[in-house]
Design a protein around this motif. Structure first.
Motif, PDB file in Angstrom:
ATOM      1  N   LEU A  41      51.488  37.567  79.540  1.00 23.56           N
ATOM      2  CA  LEU A  41      50.137  36.867  78.698  1.00 23.56           C
ATOM      3  C   LEU A  41      50.540  36.468  77.161  1.00 23.56           C
ATOM      4  O   LEU A  41      50.231  35.168  77.585  1.00 23.56           O
ATOM      5  N   ALA A  42      51.807  36.721  76.449  1.00 27.56           N
ATOM      6  CA  ALA A  42      52.136  36.861  75.355  1.00 27.56           C
ATOM      7  C   ALA A  42      53.164  35.587  76.189  1.00 27.56           C
ATOM      8  O   ALA A  42      52.945  34.131  75.301  1.00 27.56           O
ATOM      9  N   THR A  43      53.239  34.924  76.416  1.00 22.92           N
ATOM     10  CA  THR A  43      54.186  33.803  77.297  1.00 22.92           C
ATOM     11  C   THR A  43      53.507  32.795  77.437  1.00 22.92           C
ATOM     12  O   THR A  43      53.834  31.687  77.450  1.00 22.92           O
ATOM     13  N   ALA A  44      52.263  33.451  78.453  1.00 24.22           N
ATOM     14  CA  ALA A  44      51.373  32.130  79.018  1.00 24.22           C
ATOM     15  C   ALA A  44      50.778  31.436  77.495  1.00 24.22           C
ATOM     16  O   ALA A  44      50.816  30.383  78.386  1.00 24.22           O
ATOM     17  N   ALA A  45      50.939  32.192  76.527  1.00 23.94           N
ATOM     18  CA  ALA A  45      49.604  31.888  75.437  1.00 23.94           C
ATOM     19  C   ALA A  45      50.630  31.015  74.599  1.00 23.94           C
ATOM     20  O   ALA A  45      50.819  29.742  74.304  1.00 23.94           O
ATOM     21  N   ALA A  46      52.295  31.197  74.433  1.00 20.02           N
ATOM     22  CA  ALA A  46      52.910  30.325  73.711  1.00 20.02           C
ATOM     23  C   ALA A  46      52.793  28.795  74.469  1.00 20.02           C
ATOM     24  O   ALA A  46      53.871  28.088  73.821  1.00 20.02           O
ATOM     25  N   THR A  47      53.225  29.210  76.242  1.00 19.09           N
ATOM     26  CA  THR A  47      53.245  27.905  76.968  1.00 19.09           C
ATOM     27  C   THR A  47      52.172  26.835  76.286  1.00 19.09           C
ATOM     28  O   THR A  47      52.272  25.792  75.887  1.00 19.09           O
ATOM     29  N   ALA A  48      50.626  27.684  76.369  1.00 14.45           N
ATOM     30  CA  ALA A  48      49.290  27.187  76.295  1.00 14.45           C
ATOM     31  C   ALA A  48      49.733  26.291  74.533  1.00 14.45           C
ATOM     32  O   ALA A  48      48.373  25.126  74.600  1.00 14.45           O
ATOM     33  N   ALA A  49      49.886  27.378  73.572  1.00 16.41           N
ATOM     34  CA  ALA A  49      50.669  26.363  72.130  1.00 16.41           C
ATOM     35  C   ALA A  49      51.213  25.687  72.189  1.00 16.41           C
ATOM     36  O   ALA A  49      51.210  25.305  71.056  1.00 16.41           O
ATOM     37  N   GLY A  50      51.845  25.401  72.920  1.00 15.59           N
ATOM     38  CA  GLY A  50      52.846  24.296  73.111  1.00 15.59           C
ATOM     39  C   GLY A  50      54.262  24.780  72.311  1.00 15.59           C
ATOM     40  O   GLY A  50      55.245  24.220  71.414  1.00 15.59           O
ATOM     41  N   VAL A  51      54.710  26.299  72.243  1.00 10.04           N
ATOM     42  CA  VAL A  51      55.205  26.339  71.042  1.00 10.04           C
ATOM     43  C   VAL A  51      56.504  26.856  72.734  1.00 10.04           C
ATOM     44  O   VAL A  51      57.790  27.899  71.507  1.00 10.04           O
ATOM     45  N   ALA A  52      56.333  27.244  73.034  1.00  6.88           N
ATOM     46  CA  ALA A  52      57.062  27.961  74.713  1.00  6.88           C
ATOM     47  C   ALA A  52      58.595  27.043  74.752  1.00  6.88           C
ATOM     48  O   ALA A  52      60.172  27.936  73.911  1.00  6.88           O
ATOM     49  N   SER A  53      58.726  25.711  74.178  1.00  7.98           N
ATOM     50  CA  SER A  53      60.276  25.087  74.419  1.00  7.98           C
ATOM     51  C   SER A  53      61.308  25.351  72.591  1.00  7.98           C
ATOM     52  O   SER A  53      62.520  25.310  72.690  1.00  7.98           O
ATOM     53  N   GLU A  54      60.084  25.745  72.169  1.00  7.93           N
ATOM     54  CA  GLU A  54      61.100  25.877  70.493  1.00  7.93           C
ATOM     55  C   GLU A  54      61.247  27.470  70.444  1.00  7.93           C
ATOM     56  O   GLU A  54      61.933  27.392  70.152  1.00  7.93           O
ATOM     57  N   ILE A  55      60.171  28.157  70.820  1.00 12.58           N
ATOM     58  CA  ILE A  55      61.447  29.711  71.153  1.00 12.58           C
ATOM     59  C   ILE A  55      62.299  29.490  72.280  1.00 12.58           C
ATOM     60  O   ILE A  55      63.185  29.945  71.851  1.00 12.58           O
TER      61      ILE A  55
END
Length: 304
Positions: A37-51
């Motif tokens: 769920l947290a990974t999906a939320a980070a992807t939706a928020a546009g911060v996944a690439s930064e992490i």
């Protein structure tokens, strides 16, 4: 494994073929769900690439990243999260086995397929391949008998699951693939650092020592969201920081914050096994087999 011990399919140390001090990479299922769920939320928020870029940079500092990964632009990097406990809170086969045996000795099962007392495991234990094969044949007889009884009572699906599970054990539970592997959880830790303190407590992502268990709703204190970590500052500190566990005051009473340990996790798992197999509700706190033994505590609550 817990059900196999409780039912008596495992009756000796040589029912397993792994080294006692090798790391057992297991993770509670709710932590896996929280990570998804947290990974999906980070992807939706546009911060996944930064992490993902931060995790790659941390791996570079440790000398574990590849040159190809360093050449990938940040916007193209994928966030790969491994829900693993080996690098944050490792548990060995010996610890898991002994925690389960401790519970079974304190709470005798209603019925079992083995006789005698389950032995504890020590670091000196070395599995003998010949003895392991002999014990596996004896376990196969128990599995065959159990499958026949299940089919007799119309539980064909359960019989198929039991048989396939034993066959998988015979294929993968060998010393040839017993490797002491450790998986990196840096991406998961960085993802966890992006959560608020309240979210970290209610939806834990990382299995680590002293991790506070989520408090019941009526015992949760008010969280001051103004004192959250800045995800852009001191990422190394965020990777290594441990959660603080303390007593909280709610409803006019002081409630000690419970922490999740592997001992408590295995005991909770076995309490669930006892409930589903024997319809037995195990007390949440009980004395060990001796007066000086620590309490046997678990957190399983059946949902009726």
């Amino acid at each position: 494994a817990s059900a196999a011990l409780a039912l008596g399919f495992y009756h000796s140390l040589h029912c397993v073929s792994s080294q006692p001090l090798h790391v057992w990479d297991i993770i509670p299922a709710d932590l896996v769900v929280n990570a998804i769920l947290a990974t999906a939320a980070a992807t939706a928020a546009g911060v996944a690439s930064e992490i993902a870029a931060d995790a790659a940079a941390a791996a570079t500092c440790c000398g574990t990243s590849s040159a190809a990964a360093n050449e990938v632009p940040m916007k193209q990097q994928l966030l790969i999260v491994q829900s693993s406990s080996t690098s944050t809170y490792p548990v060995t086969l010996m610890e898991g086995w002994n925690h389960a045996v401790e519970f079974i000795r304190a709470h005798k099962p209603k019925f079992t397929l083995s006789c005698g007392k389950l032995p504890t495991m020590t670091a000196a234990f070395q599995p003998d391949p010949l003895v392991v094969r002999r014990e596996r044949r004896w376990t196969a007889c128990k599995v065959f008998l159990a499958c026949c009884l299940l089919r007799l009572f119309g539980m064909k699906r359960a019989a198929v699951r039991l048989q396939s599970g034993f066959e998988a054990l015979c294929i993968y539970g060998t010393s040839k693939i017993d490797r002491d592997l450790v998986f990196s959880a840096k991406s998961l830790q960085l993802l966890n650092s992006r959560l608020t303190t309240a979210e970290q407590q209610q939806y834990p992502l990382v299995m680590r020592p002293g991790m506070a268990l989520p408090m019941p709703i009526n015992q949760q204190p008010t969280t001051d969201i103004s004192k959250q970590h800045d995800p852009h500052t001191d990422k190394q500190q965020l990777l290594t920081s441990e959660p603080k566990v303390q007593a909280v005051i709610a409803d006019g009473q002081q409630h000690p914050q419970q922490v999740l340990t592997w001992r408590r996790y295995f005991h909770s798992q076995l309490a669930a096994v006892y409930y589903h197999l024997y319809r037995l509700k195990v007390p949440q706190s009980a004395q060990g087999v001796t007066a000086v033994a620590p309490l046997i505590e678990h957190d399983f609550v059946p949902i009726c």
